[in-house]
Write an enzyme that holds these catalytic residues in place. Structure first.
Site, mmCIF file in Angstrom:
data_model
loop_
_atom_site.group_PDB
_atom_site.id
_atom_site.type_symbol
_atom_site.label_atom_id
_atom_site.label_comp_id
_atom_site.label_asym_id
_atom_site.label_seq_id
_atom_site.Cartn_x
_atom_site.Cartn_y
_atom_site.Cartn_z
ATOM 1 N N ASP A 68 8.683 -75.485 -18.411
ATOM 2 C CA ASP A 68 9.794 -74.806 -17.738
ATOM 3 C C ASP A 68 11.137 -75.222 -18.313
ATOM 4 O OD1 ASP A 68 7.706 -74.046 -16.153
ATOM 5 O OD2 ASP A 68 8.540 -74.777 -14.265
ATOM 6 N N ASP B 244 15.089 -70.221 -17.732
ATOM 7 C CA ASP B 244 14.084 -71.287 -17.736
ATOM 8 C C ASP B 244 13.288 -71.106 -19.028
ATOM 9 O OD1 ASP B 244 14.942 -71.996 -15.193
ATOM 10 O OD2 ASP B 244 12.955 -71.871 -14.270
ATOM 11 N N HIS C 63 8.798 -67.000 -14.793
ATOM 12 C CA HIS C 63 7.981 -67.582 -15.868
ATOM 13 C C HIS C 63 6.906 -66.583 -16.334
ATOM 14 C CE1 HIS C 63 9.349 -71.635 -14.026
ATOM 15 N NE2 HIS C 63 10.329 -70.946 -14.591
ATOM 16 N N ASP D 65 4.319 -66.886 -18.286
ATOM 17 C CA ASP D 65 2.995 -67.290 -18.768
ATOM 18 C C ASP D 65 1.862 -67.194 -17.746
ATOM 19 O OD1 ASP D 65 4.181 -69.389 -17.466
ATOM 20 O OD2 ASP D 65 3.810 -70.883 -19.017
ATOM 21 N N CYS E 15 1.892 -74.201 -18.444
ATOM 22 C CA CYS E 15 3.114 -74.700 -17.785
ATOM 23 C C CYS E 15 3.252 -76.214 -17.909
ATOM 24 C CB CYS E 15 3.101 -74.406 -16.292
ATOM 25 S SG CYS E 15 2.870 -72.715 -15.817
HETATM 26 N N1 GLY Z 1 4.865 -66.480 -12.382
HETATM 27 C C1 GLY Z 1 3.968 -67.429 -11.913
HETATM 28 C C2 GLY Z 1 2.921 -66.856 -11.021
HETATM 29 O O1 GLY Z 1 2.374 -65.811 -11.182
HETATM 30 O O2 GLY Z 1 2.671 -67.484 -10.066
#
Ligand code: GLY
Length: 378
Positions: free
Chosen positions: A111, A199, A248, A250, A354
């Site tokens: 992150d 991030d 995020h 990923d 992560c």
């Molecule tokens: N973006 C992170 C999740 O799907 O929880």
């Protein structure tokens, strides 16, 4: 804690052979008190609402034991694993512009740290509780800097994170799921365009191209900042309607090797953005369904951490042990699948991808989107 031996920092993508990585700790991880961007990420019916403070000690010990097992799996494969230095996360974060009651932790290294070639860039971050998280990685980064004369240690401008950074309409805890989906489809995210925010885990590295998710934790000014900073790269903004909590990239979009991406079937890349990949012979396939209907207790993330895999090289991938459907899909795609038991560490900030940040992958900066180069030349 750092292993001894000469360091070289370099990583251009998500799939070249991994040689050296940073892996986070669950130590002293906290559930921070309410703040605008973090609050927008927590579902209405989630048990974490209204709860804050240090996470239960038994869960921290279990999380750290699993992370240590993961480190040993990587070490047995010849990959060097360094660990950050946790702070006292019970301490507040206070600047002239804001006050946050506690910090967060240092489990998801991805992150905070973005490795692009010989550079590691500390992200701005967009949660107040994570403002000082880079300090956990400074001992490692400083020592890399001493050892590798080519390593560039960079930090993006620290943001002010005043109330002007966050949309007030997200502060209402009664927002329906449909309302969230409508807002995120219209790119009405919790962060405003007050100042550049990003991030590092919103960025995927494809050699000369960086794919960056515009969402709750990265705004358009953050993407523009990355564009001006990485001047030899092409930086592409993407977003994923269907995700009510877009932070995020990923657990949404994951390249496995040149030409192949697994994509979250509930969060489809819009057709006009998909075109970039199709024109350059990238195949985007639906990721397998998660094995679980719910995330583990006290977890911010969704069940789609199933696709948060760590690629060791173009033939080898680490997958969470219980994610049997994801493992089967990767096996059928020709990968050797290494099972890693990490589900009980998800609550500290995410899955296998992560939890790690690249230091060294063997390889060079390649152009995986050659159509873009020929268009510029013509
Ligand atoms: N973006 C992170 C999740 O799907 O929880």
């Amino acid at each position: 804690m750092m292993e001894k031996s000469q360091v070289r920092v370099c990583s251009w993508n998500e799939w070249d052979p991994l040689k050296h990585v940073i892996l986070g700790y669950a130590t002293d991880c906290h559930i921070p008190p309410v703040e605008p961007a973090l609050d927008a990420k927590i579902p209405n019916d989630c048990e974490m609402r209204g709860r804050c403070g240090r996470r239960p000690q038994d869960s921290i010990e279990r999380g750290n034991a699993l992370l240590e097992d993961f480190a040993n799996i990587l070490r047995k494969r010849g990959i060097r694993v360094d660990r950050p230095q946790p702070l006292d996360f019970s301490r507040p974060v206070s600047t002239p512009d804001f006050y946050a009651g506690t910090m967060f932790g240092c489990m998801p290294a991805r992150d905070v740290l973005l490795t692009v070639g010989e550079e590691i860039l500390e992200a701005t971050m967009s949660y107040r509780c994570r403002w000082f998280e880079y300090l956990c990685y400074r001992p490692l980064l400083q020592s890399y800097w001493e050892q590798d004369p080519d390593f560039r240690h960079e930090a993006a401008p620290k943001p002010r994170l005043t109330d002007r950074d966050y949309r007030p309409d997200y502060l209402n805890s009664g927002i329906s799921l449909q309302q969230r989906l409508d807002w995120t489809a219209r790119k009405h995210f919790v962060t405003t365009e007050e100042e550049p925010l990003f991030d590092a885990a919103d960025v995927l590295r494809f050699g000369k191209d960086l794919i960056v998710q515009h969402g709750f934790t990265t705004n358009l000014k953050g993407i523009e900042w990355l564009r001006r900073h990485f001047r030899d790269h092409r930086v592409h903004a993407v977003n994923f309607p269907g995700d009510p909590y877009p932070i995020h990239i990923d657990a949404t979009f994951m390249p496995l090797r040149p030409g192949l991406i697994i994509s979250n079937p509930q969060r489809k890349l819009p057709e006009e953005q998909r075109e970039l990949f199709q024109r350059n012979d990238w195949q985007i396939i639906d990721a397998a369904q998660p094995a679980h209907n719910e995330p583990p207790p006290l977890c911010y993330s969704s069940v789609w951490l199933s696709m948060n895999v760590l690629i060791l090289d173009q033939k080898t991938v680490c997958v969470e042990k219980s994610e049997v459907y994801q493992a089967t899909q990767l096996d059928k795609l020709g990968f050797e699948v290494i099972e890693v038991d990490l589900r009980d560490a998800y609550a500290f900030g995410g899955g296998l991808h992560c939890a790690t940040a690249d230091v060294l992958r063997e390889g060079t900066c390649e152009d995986y989107f050659p159509c873009l180069s020929s268009e510029l030349e013509s």
